[in-house]
Design a protein around this motif. Sequence first.
Motif, PDB file in Angstrom:
ATOM      1  N   ALA A   8       6.553 -60.138   0.280  1.00  8.81           N
ATOM      2  CA  ALA A   8       6.656 -60.339  -1.168  1.00  8.81           C
ATOM      3  C   ALA A   8       6.300 -59.079  -1.952  1.00  8.81           C
ATOM      4  O   ALA A   8       6.813 -58.861  -3.044  1.00  8.81           O
ATOM      5  N   ASP A   9       5.444 -58.229  -1.369  1.00 16.25           N
ATOM      6  CA  ASP A   9       5.044 -57.008  -2.075  1.00 16.25           C
ATOM      7  C   ASP A   9       5.885 -55.785  -1.698  1.00 16.25           C
ATOM      8  O   ASP A   9       5.611 -54.679  -2.148  1.00 16.25           O
ATOM      9  N   ALA A  10       6.931 -55.985  -0.894  1.00 16.30           N
ATOM     10  CA  ALA A  10       7.795 -54.869  -0.497  1.00 16.30           C
ATOM     11  C   ALA A  10       8.648 -54.416  -1.679  1.00 16.30           C
ATOM     12  O   ALA A  10       9.322 -55.216  -2.315  1.00 16.30           O
ATOM     13  N   ARG A  11       8.591 -53.132  -1.968  1.00 15.55           N
ATOM     14  CA  ARG A  11       9.379 -52.584  -3.082  1.00 15.55           C
ATOM     15  C   ARG A  11      10.797 -52.297  -2.596  1.00 15.55           C
ATOM     16  O   ARG A  11      10.983 -51.723  -1.518  1.00 15.55           O
ATOM     17  N   PRO A  12      11.804 -52.661  -3.364  1.00 17.09           N
ATOM     18  CA  PRO A  12      13.196 -52.470  -2.942  1.00 17.09           C
ATOM     19  C   PRO A  12      13.531 -51.028  -2.568  1.00 17.09           C
ATOM     20  O   PRO A  12      14.268 -50.789  -1.605  1.00 17.09           O
ATOM     21  N   GLU A  13      12.976 -50.051  -3.301  1.00 22.64           N
ATOM     22  CA  GLU A  13      13.295 -48.656  -2.985  1.00 22.64           C
ATOM     23  C   GLU A  13      12.709 -48.233  -1.628  1.00 22.64           C
ATOM     24  O   GLU A  13      13.316 -47.436  -0.913  1.00 22.64           O
ATOM     25  N   HIS A  14      11.551 -48.798  -1.259  1.00 20.27           N
ATOM     26  CA  HIS A  14      10.975 -48.498   0.053  1.00 20.27           C
ATOM     27  C   HIS A  14      11.788 -49.147   1.168  1.00 20.27           C
ATOM     28  O   HIS A  14      12.012 -48.547   2.217  1.00 20.27           O
ATOM     29  N   VAL A  15      12.234 -50.372   0.919  1.00 22.99           N
ATOM     30  CA  VAL A  15      13.073 -51.073   1.899  1.00 22.99           C
ATOM     31  C   VAL A  15      14.377 -50.309   2.098  1.00 22.99           C
ATOM     32  O   VAL A  15      14.794 -50.044   3.229  1.00 22.99           O
ATOM     33  N   MET A  16      15.017 -49.925   0.999  1.00 27.53           N
ATOM     34  CA  MET A  16      16.291 -49.211   1.086  1.00 27.53           C
ATOM     35  C   MET A  16      16.119 -47.873   1.798  1.00 27.53           C
ATOM     36  O   MET A  16      16.964 -47.485   2.606  1.00 27.53           O
ATOM     37  N   ALA A  17      15.038 -47.164   1.541  1.00 26.94           N
ATOM     38  CA  ALA A  17      14.790 -45.877   2.208  1.00 26.94           C
ATOM     39  C   ALA A  17      14.589 -46.067   3.707  1.00 26.94           C
ATOM     40  O   ALA A  17      15.092 -45.269   4.510  1.00 26.94           O
ATOM     41  N   THR A  18      13.900 -47.131   4.099  1.00 23.22           N
ATOM     42  CA  THR A  18      13.683 -47.403   5.520  1.00 23.22           C
ATOM     43  C   THR A  18      14.984 -47.769   6.211  1.00 23.22           C
ATOM     44  O   THR A  18      15.282 -47.271   7.311  1.00 23.22           O
ATOM     45  N   VAL A  19      15.778 -48.611   5.567  1.00 23.09           N
ATOM     46  CA  VAL A  19      17.067 -49.016   6.150  1.00 23.09           C
ATOM     47  C   VAL A  19      17.992 -47.810   6.240  1.00 23.09           C
ATOM     48  O   VAL A  19      18.683 -47.613   7.255  1.00 23.09           O
ATOM     49  N   ARG A  20      17.996 -46.985   5.219  1.00 22.96           N
ATOM     50  CA  ARG A  20      18.823 -45.775   5.233  1.00 22.96           C
ATOM     51  C   ARG A  20      18.426 -44.865   6.394  1.00 22.96           C
ATOM     52  O   ARG A  20      19.288 -44.355   7.121  1.00 22.96           O
ATOM     53  N   ALA A  21      17.136 -44.667   6.586  1.00 20.51           N
ATOM     54  CA  ALA A  21      16.662 -43.820   7.683  1.00 20.51           C
ATOM     55  C   ALA A  21      17.071 -44.393   9.040  1.00 20.51           C
ATOM     56  O   ALA A  21      17.432 -43.645   9.957  1.00 20.51           O
ATOM     57  N   THR A  22      17.045 -45.700   9.159  1.00 16.70           N
ATOM     58  CA  THR A  22      17.456 -46.350  10.407  1.00 16.70           C
ATOM     59  C   THR A  22      18.918 -46.053  10.708  1.00 16.70           C
ATOM     60  O   THR A  22      19.267 -45.669  11.828  1.00 16.70           O
ATOM     61  N   PHE A  23      19.775 -46.234   9.723  1.00 17.35           N
ATOM     62  CA  PHE A  23      21.206 -45.995   9.938  1.00 17.35           C
ATOM     63  C   PHE A  23      21.502 -44.512  10.161  1.00 17.35           C
ATOM     64  O   PHE A  23      22.272 -44.159  11.060  1.00 17.35           O
ATOM     65  N   GLU A  24      20.917 -43.656   9.347  1.00 21.46           N
ATOM     66  CA  GLU A  24      21.208 -42.228   9.477  1.00 21.46           C
ATOM     67  C   GLU A  24      20.710 -41.659  10.803  1.00 21.46           C
ATOM     68  O   GLU A  24      21.315 -40.739  11.338  1.00 21.46           O
ATOM     69  N   SER A  25      19.630 -42.209  11.347  1.00 19.83           N
ATOM     70  CA  SER A  25      19.131 -41.719  12.637  1.00 19.83           C
ATOM     71  C   SER A  25      20.076 -42.079  13.775  1.00 19.83           C
ATOM     72  O   SER A  25      19.995 -41.501  14.859  1.00 19.83           O
ATOM     73  N   ARG A  26      20.983 -43.012  13.525  1.00 18.52           N
ATOM     74  CA  ARG A  26      21.974 -43.414  14.520  1.00 18.52           C
ATOM     75  C   ARG A  26      23.376 -42.924  14.160  1.00 18.52           C
ATOM     76  O   ARG A  26      24.373 -43.507  14.560  1.00 18.52           O
ATOM     77  N   GLU A  27      23.425 -41.872  13.359  1.00 18.37           N
ATOM     78  CA  GLU A  27      24.666 -41.191  12.979  1.00 18.37           C
ATOM     79  C   GLU A  27      25.643 -42.071  12.207  1.00 18.37           C
ATOM     80  O   GLU A  27      26.853 -42.024  12.413  1.00 18.37           O
ATOM     81  N   TYR A  28      25.113 -42.868  11.301  1.00 23.30           N
ATOM     82  CA  TYR A  28      25.941 -43.631  10.372  1.00 23.30           C
ATOM     83  C   TYR A  28      25.986 -42.877   9.048  1.00 23.30           C
ATOM     84  O   TYR A  28      25.005 -42.257   8.652  1.00 23.30           O
ATOM     85  N   LEU A  29      27.129 -42.945   8.380  1.00 23.00           N
ATOM     86  CA  LEU A  29      27.255 -42.373   7.044  1.00 23.00           C
ATOM     87  C   LEU A  29      26.724 -43.394   6.046  1.00 23.00           C
ATOM     88  O   LEU A  29      27.161 -44.549   6.042  1.00 23.00           O
ATOM     89  N   TRP A  30      25.791 -42.991   5.219  1.00 19.56           N
ATOM     90  CA  TRP A  30      25.174 -43.881   4.237  1.00 19.56           C
ATOM     91  C   TRP A  30      25.780 -43.604   2.873  1.00 19.56           C
ATOM     92  O   TRP A  30      25.780 -42.485   2.395  1.00 19.56           O
ATOM     93  N   GLU A  31      26.315 -44.649   2.233  1.00 18.56           N
ATOM     94  CA  GLU A  31      26.887 -44.534   0.894  1.00 18.56           C
ATOM     95  C   GLU A  31      26.211 -45.561  -0.010  1.00 18.56           C
ATOM     96  O   GLU A  31      26.424 -46.762   0.161  1.00 18.56           O
ATOM     97  N   GLN A  32      25.414 -45.091  -0.942  1.00 18.87           N
ATOM     98  CA  GLN A  32      24.739 -45.971  -1.897  1.00 18.87           C
ATOM     99  C   GLN A  32      25.781 -46.425  -2.909  1.00 18.87           C
ATOM    100  O   GLN A  32      26.402 -45.604  -3.580  1.00 18.87           O
ATOM    101  N   THR A  33      25.988 -47.733  -3.041  1.00 14.20           N
ATOM    102  CA  THR A  33      26.996 -48.253  -3.959  1.00 14.20           C
ATOM    103  C   THR A  33      26.385 -48.842  -5.218  1.00 14.20           C
ATOM    104  O   THR A  33      27.101 -49.183  -6.153  1.00 14.20           O
TER     105      THR A  33
END
Length: 113
Positions: A8-33
């Motif tokens: 409940a206390d997770a900030r959306p920008e922290h969640v998005m940054a963590t998810v982005r790092a997960t994808f980018e570390s596996r060579e995915y192209l990240w596009e913020q829409t």
Amino acid sequence: MARVQLNADARPEHVMATVRATFESREYLWEQTGPLTAVASEGGKPVKHPLISQRLRVGVRIDAEAHRLVLTQETLGVAYTANGGPVILVWLTMRFRKMVKAVREDLAAAALH
């Protein structure tokens, strides 16, 4: 589709940054829409035609009101099902599940899940 419950206390920008790092570390192209949405494409290049591509494209959305992350498999590989049967769809689904597992693990490690 996969839903990941967030703290409940997770900030959306922290969640998005963590998810982005997960994808980018596996060579995915990240596009913020949008502020709470993104698309990740396998192979470091955008997937232009998700219905016919063999590369995985994942839609990422944060539902801030429900405190959850929603991951959607956008690639179906429909054009290849006639030649390879359901094998392409199974491969895409397996890769999607692996990414969901990786995202869950990284969010848990960051104490956001």
